[in-house]
Design a protein around this motif. Structure first.
Motif, mmCIF file in Angstrom:
data_model
loop_
_atom_site.group_PDB
_atom_site.id
_atom_site.type_symbol
_atom_site.label_atom_id
_atom_site.label_comp_id
_atom_site.label_asym_id
_atom_site.label_seq_id
_atom_site.Cartn_x
_atom_site.Cartn_y
_atom_site.Cartn_z
ATOM 1 N N PRO A 97 -36.550 12.304 -61.775
ATOM 2 C CA PRO A 97 -36.998 13.622 -61.349
ATOM 3 C C PRO A 97 -35.820 14.545 -61.018
ATOM 4 N N SER A 98 -36.084 15.862 -61.067
ATOM 5 C CA SER A 98 -35.043 16.814 -60.678
ATOM 6 C C SER A 98 -34.949 16.916 -59.162
ATOM 7 N N GLU A 99 -35.964 16.402 -58.463
ATOM 8 C CA GLU A 99 -36.073 16.502 -57.000
ATOM 9 C C GLU A 99 -36.064 17.970 -56.560
ATOM 10 N N LEU A 100 -36.987 18.714 -57.149
ATOM 11 C CA LEU A 100 -37.183 20.118 -56.791
ATOM 12 C C LEU A 100 -37.923 20.150 -55.466
ATOM 13 N N CYS A 101 -37.226 20.505 -54.410
ATOM 14 C CA CYS A 101 -37.773 20.267 -53.074
ATOM 15 C C CYS A 101 -37.924 21.506 -52.198
ATOM 16 N N TRP A 102 -36.946 22.410 -52.166
ATOM 17 C CA TRP A 102 -36.968 23.506 -51.185
ATOM 18 C C TRP A 102 -37.306 24.813 -51.878
ATOM 19 N N LEU A 103 -38.134 25.621 -51.221
ATOM 20 C CA LEU A 103 -38.586 26.879 -51.802
ATOM 21 C C LEU A 103 -38.292 28.043 -50.868
ATOM 22 N N ALA A 104 -38.006 29.190 -51.464
ATOM 23 C CA ALA A 104 -37.917 30.454 -50.741
ATOM 24 C C ALA A 104 -38.679 31.489 -51.543
ATOM 25 N N VAL A 105 -39.602 32.184 -50.888
ATOM 26 C CA VAL A 105 -40.459 33.170 -51.553
ATOM 27 C C VAL A 105 -39.933 34.563 -51.226
ATOM 28 N N SER A 106 -39.769 35.405 -52.239
ATOM 29 C CA SER A 106 -39.253 36.753 -52.019
ATOM 30 C C SER A 106 -40.245 37.570 -51.198
ATOM 31 N N PRO A 107 -39.757 38.609 -50.501
ATOM 32 C CA PRO A 107 -40.643 39.386 -49.620
ATOM 33 C C PRO A 107 -41.846 39.996 -50.328
ATOM 34 N N ASP A 108 -41.712 40.318 -51.613
ATOM 35 C CA ASP A 108 -42.833 40.907 -52.360
ATOM 36 C C ASP A 108 -43.669 39.865 -53.088
ATOM 37 N N ASP A 109 -43.403 38.578 -52.829
ATOM 38 C CA ASP A 109 -44.112 37.462 -53.458
ATOM 39 C C ASP A 109 -43.907 37.395 -54.962
ATOM 40 N N GLY A 110 -42.922 38.105 -55.481
ATOM 41 C CA GLY A 110 -42.726 38.121 -56.927
ATOM 42 C C GLY A 110 -41.916 36.959 -57.456
ATOM 43 N N PHE A 111 -41.036 36.398 -56.627
ATOM 44 C CA PHE A 111 -40.156 35.332 -57.089
ATOM 45 C C PHE A 111 -40.159 34.169 -56.105
ATOM 46 N N VAL A 112 -39.961 32.972 -56.660
ATOM 47 C CA VAL A 112 -39.772 31.759 -55.871
ATOM 48 C C VAL A 112 -38.467 31.122 -56.310
ATOM 49 N N PHE A 113 -37.602 30.848 -55.347
ATOM 50 C CA PHE A 113 -36.314 30.200 -55.612
ATOM 51 C C PHE A 113 -36.433 28.745 -55.187
ATOM 52 N N ALA A 114 -36.205 27.840 -56.142
ATOM 53 C CA ALA A 114 -36.448 26.417 -55.915
ATOM 54 C C ALA A 114 -35.152 25.633 -56.063
ATOM 55 N N THR A 115 -34.836 24.826 -55.057
ATOM 56 C CA THR A 115 -33.606 24.030 -55.048
ATOM 57 C C THR A 115 -33.858 22.677 -55.691
ATOM 58 N N ASN A 116 -33.015 22.325 -56.662
ATOM 59 C CA ASN A 116 -33.091 21.036 -57.342
ATOM 60 C C ASN A 116 -32.005 20.115 -56.802
ATOM 61 N N PHE A 117 -32.418 19.192 -55.931
ATOM 62 C CA PHE A 117 -31.491 18.285 -55.258
ATOM 63 C C PHE A 117 -30.700 17.449 -56.262
ATOM 64 N N GLY A 118 -31.369 16.986 -57.311
ATOM 65 C CA GLY A 118 -30.705 16.134 -58.291
ATOM 66 C C GLY A 118 -29.812 16.877 -59.252
ATOM 67 N N TYR A 119 -30.076 18.177 -59.449
ATOM 68 C CA TYR A 119 -29.345 18.950 -60.454
ATOM 69 C C TYR A 119 -28.222 19.813 -59.869
ATOM 70 N N SER A 120 -28.090 19.857 -58.560
ATOM 71 C CA SER A 120 -27.045 20.656 -57.899
ATOM 72 C C SER A 120 -27.175 22.139 -58.235
ATOM 73 N N SER A 121 -28.401 22.621 -58.336
ATOM 74 C CA SER A 121 -28.597 24.015 -58.725
ATOM 75 C C SER A 121 -29.929 24.535 -58.210
ATOM 76 N N ILE A 122 -30.200 25.803 -58.520
ATOM 77 C CA ILE A 122 -31.422 26.499 -58.096
ATOM 78 C C ILE A 122 -32.106 27.076 -59.319
ATOM 79 N N SER A 123 -33.429 27.033 -59.352
ATOM 80 C CA SER A 123 -34.224 27.644 -60.421
ATOM 81 C C SER A 123 -35.084 28.756 -59.838
#
Length: 418
Positions: free
Chosen positions: A303-329
């Motif tokens: 798995p990519s271990e996509l675990c942590w989320l942050a939602v933009s103030p307008d609910d338009g975007f979600v930023f997701a942290t991939n623990f295994g990939y060392s990056s954000i989607s």
């Protein structure tokens, strides 16, 4: 161009950001945030409690990032008057007063009521219900996964006797991850990751498949295949809880539930083993219905271990942290349709080469993230790289690094600010 989620013409005066070191002598680091997103350390305040250090209680690893396997270990009250932080090493919670300039003053530290059994405790995630003067503390190990504390007007913490579990009759060793209060304060939603404690193969790799009751292999990731990965507790007027009901999260290992701002009956679920996100809705009875799982590119391994989320103030975007990939989607939300728009959204941050994720990739172990209230800047912990990185959020959901500060190795947890 106006950053994602920001209001055109709005100013960005900066603010404050807090992270706990989770060192054995635990402390909260307070940073001031400039308008351009850069960070400057203002103070380090001892919590009066013990962190787990670099030790990771969930896996038993002597040194690894993301010790808590959870989120929201540092939270701020809605009126920005109080900050709460867990102390995972000794199962305690600290409360702080937030001064006019963001400075912290320790008010109280109390044990949750769960005994420490082994090298560390596992108090990890917090949710605060100010209308009920109640703070909820989630622990990795049960059966008393959830404990509660009364918070008075002075920030004094009084542990309460009630205790709640996310175990089922068949699953007596579940590992919950994150507790979150619904925007209307009527439900607590608890995410989970595994239905039993991880064990290791002789080569040290984790055992994710076990023999099921009928002898066939079964994945220990929660909600896969059993549709019961979210525990939902109704909150009573006095802060005590009913339930739980066990709900289908629509994905494997529903690690992180995050409610939307303008549609408070909707939430996004980060799937640690499902490698994507699910848009879901909670009804007035606490039951959850889900849309489809929207996955990222997993060609680097699962798995990519996509675990942590942050939602933009307008609910338009979600930023997701991939623990295994060392990056954000980055995902885009348009009505009830979710799509991947930046994968990855930033360059990978390398660690020191000593840590491997569940999929076997060498990872810097990114964990908690936090998005500024104006949506202009996202901050990300990279524990194995000893970095806290800040990004400018671009209108297309891409992330551009604008700041980086050194943090303790492997141990830090939790981000909160304003």
């Amino acid at each position: 161009m106006t950053p994602v989620g920001a209001t055109a013409g709005a100013s960005a005066p900066g603010g404050h950001l807090y992270v706990q070191t989770n060192e054995i002598r635990n402390a909260v680091i307070h940073y001031t945030r400039s308008a351009d997103g850069t960070l400057e350390e203002s103070e380090r305040i001892l919590t009066g409690g013990a962190g787990s250090g670099v030790f990771k209680p969930i896996s038993g690893q002597a040194s690894a990032p993301n010790a808590f396997e959870g989120a929201a270990s540092v939270i701020i009250s809605p009126d920005r008057a109080l900050l709460f932080a867990t102390n995972g090493g000794d199962n305690s919670v600290s409360s702080f007063r937030i001064g006019p300039g963001g400075q912290l003053r320790l008010l109280d530290v109390k044990r949750t009521g769960n005994l420490v059994d082994g090298a560390s405790g596992t108090a990890k995630s917090l949710a605060y219900a100010p209308a009920r003067s109640t703070l909820y503390v989630l622990h990795s190990f049960g059966p008393a996964h959830l404990r509660a504390m009364t918070v008075d007007k002075h920030g004094t913490l009084t542990p309460r006797p009630e205790r709640y579990t996310v175990n089922t009759a068949e699953k007596l060793g579940r590992i919950p991850t994150t507790v979150v209060l619904s925007p209307d304060g009527t439900f607590l939603v608890v995410g989970t990751t595994f239905d039993q404690l991880l064990t290791a193969n002789p080569d040290g790799s984790p055992v994710l498949w076990v023999d099921g009751p009928d002898g066939t292999p079964k994945l220990i990731a929660s909600n896969a295949p059993d549709p019961d990965g979210l525990a939902v507790f109704a909150v009573r007027e006095d802060g005590t809880l009913d339930g739980p009901s066990f709900e289908d999260a629509g994905c494997g290992s529903p690690f992180y539930p995050a409610f939307l701002h303008d549609r408070p009956d909707h939430l996004v679920i980060g799937a640690a083993v499902g490698d994507g996100v699910v848009l879901a809705r909670i009804d007035s009875e606490g039951h959850i219905t889900t849309g489809p799982l929207v996955r990222i590119d997993t060609s680097a391994g699962t798995p990519s271990e996509l675990c942590w989320l942050a939602v933009s103030p307008d609910d338009g975007f979600v930023f997701a942290t991939n623990f295994g990939y060392s990056s954000i989607s980055t995902f885009k939300i348009e009505g009830n349709v979710v799509s991947v728009v930046q994968d990855p959204a930033c360059e990978k941050v390398p660690g020191d080469g000593t840590f491997r994720a569940l999929n076997g990739t060498v990872s810097s172990g990114p964990s908690d993230n936090w998005l500024a209230p104006d949506g202009n800047h996202l901050y990300q912990i990279y524990g194995n790289a000893s970095k806290l990185v800040g990004y400018a959020v671009r209108p297309d959901g891409a992330l551009e690094e604008v700041t980086s500060v050194r943090i303790p190795y492997n141990s830090p947890q939790g981000l909160a600010g304003f």
